[in-house]
Design a protein around this motif. Structure first.
Motif, mmCIF file in Angstrom:
data_model
loop_
_atom_site.group_PDB
_atom_site.id
_atom_site.type_symbol
_atom_site.label_atom_id
_atom_site.label_comp_id
_atom_site.label_asym_id
_atom_site.label_seq_id
_atom_site.Cartn_x
_atom_site.Cartn_y
_atom_site.Cartn_z
ATOM 1 N N LEU A 27 0.827 -1.205 0.000
ATOM 2 C CA LEU A 27 0.000 0.000 0.000
ATOM 3 C C LEU A 27 0.863 1.257 0.000
ATOM 4 O O LEU A 27 0.563 2.231 -0.701
ATOM 5 N N ARG A 28 1.951 1.238 0.756
ATOM 6 C CA ARG A 28 2.872 2.383 0.755
ATOM 7 C C ARG A 28 3.500 2.564 -0.625
ATOM 8 O O ARG A 28 3.548 3.673 -1.152
ATOM 9 N N THR A 29 3.948 1.469 -1.213
ATOM 10 C CA THR A 29 4.539 1.532 -2.554
ATOM 11 C C THR A 29 3.519 2.047 -3.561
ATOM 12 O O THR A 29 3.827 2.896 -4.401
ATOM 13 N N HIS A 30 2.292 1.540 -3.480
ATOM 14 C CA HIS A 30 1.227 1.975 -4.385
ATOM 15 C C HIS A 30 0.995 3.484 -4.245
ATOM 16 O O HIS A 30 0.886 4.204 -5.251
ATOM 17 N N ALA A 31 0.923 3.968 -3.018
ATOM 18 C CA ALA A 31 0.703 5.396 -2.786
ATOM 19 C C ALA A 31 1.824 6.230 -3.395
ATOM 20 O O ALA A 31 1.569 7.225 -4.080
ATOM 21 N N HIS A 32 3.058 5.798 -3.200
ATOM 22 C CA HIS A 32 4.197 6.573 -3.683
ATOM 23 C C HIS A 32 4.357 6.499 -5.200
ATOM 24 O O HIS A 32 4.626 7.513 -5.829
ATOM 25 N N THR A 33 4.211 5.315 -5.773
ATOM 26 C CA THR A 33 4.438 5.176 -7.218
ATOM 27 C C THR A 33 3.266 5.685 -8.050
ATOM 28 O O THR A 33 3.469 6.187 -9.150
ATOM 29 N N MET A 34 2.052 5.594 -7.517
ATOM 30 C CA MET A 34 0.871 5.989 -8.287
ATOM 31 C C MET A 34 0.336 7.369 -7.882
ATOM 32 O O MET A 34 -0.628 7.845 -8.461
ATOM 33 N N GLY A 35 0.958 7.983 -6.886
ATOM 34 C CA GLY A 35 0.510 9.302 -6.444
ATOM 35 C C GLY A 35 -0.859 9.264 -5.785
ATOM 36 O O GLY A 35 -1.660 10.184 -5.939
ATOM 37 N N LYS A 36 -1.135 8.207 -5.039
ATOM 38 C CA LYS A 36 -2.430 8.026 -4.378
ATOM 39 C C LYS A 36 -2.311 8.367 -2.893
ATOM 40 O O LYS A 36 -1.225 8.385 -2.328
ATOM 41 N N ILE A 37 -3.457 8.575 -2.272
ATOM 42 C CA ILE A 37 -3.513 8.773 -0.827
ATOM 43 C C ILE A 37 -4.096 7.496 -0.229
ATOM 44 O O ILE A 37 -5.177 7.067 -0.615
ATOM 45 N N VAL A 38 -3.356 6.895 0.686
ATOM 46 C CA VAL A 38 -3.828 5.702 1.390
ATOM 47 C C VAL A 38 -3.970 6.091 2.851
ATOM 48 O O VAL A 38 -2.990 6.438 3.517
ATOM 49 N N LEU A 39 -5.201 6.054 3.325
ATOM 50 C CA LEU A 39 -5.511 6.420 4.696
ATOM 51 C C LEU A 39 -6.048 5.181 5.392
ATOM 52 O O LEU A 39 -7.046 4.604 4.958
ATOM 53 N N LEU A 40 -5.361 4.747 6.450
ATOM 54 C CA LEU A 40 -5.837 3.544 7.126
ATOM 55 C C LEU A 40 -5.791 3.686 8.629
ATOM 56 O O LEU A 40 -4.951 4.388 9.174
ATOM 57 N N SER A 41 -6.742 3.024 9.261
ATOM 58 C CA SER A 41 -6.724 2.948 10.719
ATOM 59 C C SER A 41 -6.049 1.640 11.085
ATOM 60 O O SER A 41 -6.227 0.633 10.410
ATOM 61 N N SER A 42 -5.249 1.681 12.146
ATOM 62 C CA SER A 42 -4.530 0.477 12.538
ATOM 63 C C SER A 42 -4.150 0.531 14.013
ATOM 64 O O SER A 42 -3.811 1.586 14.534
ATOM 65 N N HIS A 43 -4.219 -0.634 14.649
ATOM 66 C CA HIS A 43 -3.686 -0.761 15.996
ATOM 67 C C HIS A 43 -2.285 -1.368 15.953
ATOM 68 O O HIS A 43 -1.664 -1.594 16.982
ATOM 69 N N ASP A 44 -1.780 -1.643 14.763
ATOM 70 C CA ASP A 44 -0.442 -2.187 14.590
ATOM 71 C C ASP A 44 0.534 -1.003 14.566
ATOM 72 O O ASP A 44 1.021 -0.581 13.513
ATOM 73 N N LEU A 45 0.794 -0.456 15.747
ATOM 74 C CA LEU A 45 1.541 0.788 15.843
ATOM 75 C C LEU A 45 2.994 0.675 15.402
ATOM 76 O O LEU A 45 3.509 1.575 14.750
#
Length: 194
Positions: A113-131
């Motif tokens: 997801l991080r790679t996708h956001a950076h390479t495709m210029g997308k915003i990935v917003l996620l909630s997580s307890h995996d701090l």
């Protein structure tokens, strides 16, 4: 904003256990292209290319023809992420998407997801307890504690202290210097055999 335009701009993946009786994995992912099709839902060659790319990215090609309802929870979650990628929106919102994944799967999905956001210029917003994983992979963090929000980057001392304030317990503490949770008393990890 119309529902169609909203669906072209924002995709959502929740933690709900989705059921799609009678649909194959490929069919579920194809639904991500619905905002771009005509009233008959006809997919173009471009749609099929986007779908195939999403399936490769999330590594679900191997079970593309299996019934969606036959998959494990972790596999279903991957399929729903592939559907969101196939939807090709500017913003992808995900709620606890690593909840059903094992440790390697969590790292892999968060990394892709991080790679996708950076390479495709997308915003990935996620909630997580995996701090700990979020600290390693997120560009920006928002910590919500008792209705108050702290925002910043992982290297920001304010964010690290906000994590400690929000999640420290009687037995567990967050150590900002190493960005990990530790037992306050290491002897708590040792248990006597029954």
């Amino acid at each position: 904003m119309t529902a169609q335009l909203r669906a072209q701009r924002i995709s959502v993946v929740t933690t709900e256990r989705v059921s799609s009786p009678g649909l194959r994995v490929r069919d579920v992912i194809n639904l991500g292209r619905q905002p771009y099709t005509n009233w008959r839902g006809h997919l173009s060659d471009t749609d099929y290319e986007v779908i195939a790319d999403a399936m490769r990215t999330v590594d679900v090609l191997k079970f593309a023809n299996q019934p969606f309802d036959s998959l494990s929870d972790g596999e279903r979650q991957r399929v729903m992420i592939a559907r969101a990628l196939a939807q090709d929106t500017d913003v992808i919102v995900l709620d606890e998407i690593t909840a059903f994944l094992d440790l390697p799967g969590r790292v892999e999905v968060m990394s892709l997801l991080r790679t996708h956001a950076h390479t495709m210029g997308k915003i990935v917003l996620l909630s997580s307890h995996d701090l700990e994983l979020s600290l390693e992979l997120a560009d920006r963090l928002w910590i919500v504690d008792e209705g108050k929000v702290k925002a910043g980057i992982a290297e920001d001392g304010v964010i690290l202290q906000a994590i400690a304030n929000a999640f420290d317990t009687k037995n567990v503490r967050f150590e900002p210097a190493i960005r990990q949770f530790r037992l306050r008393d290491p002897m708590l990890a040792i248990t006597d055999p029954p």
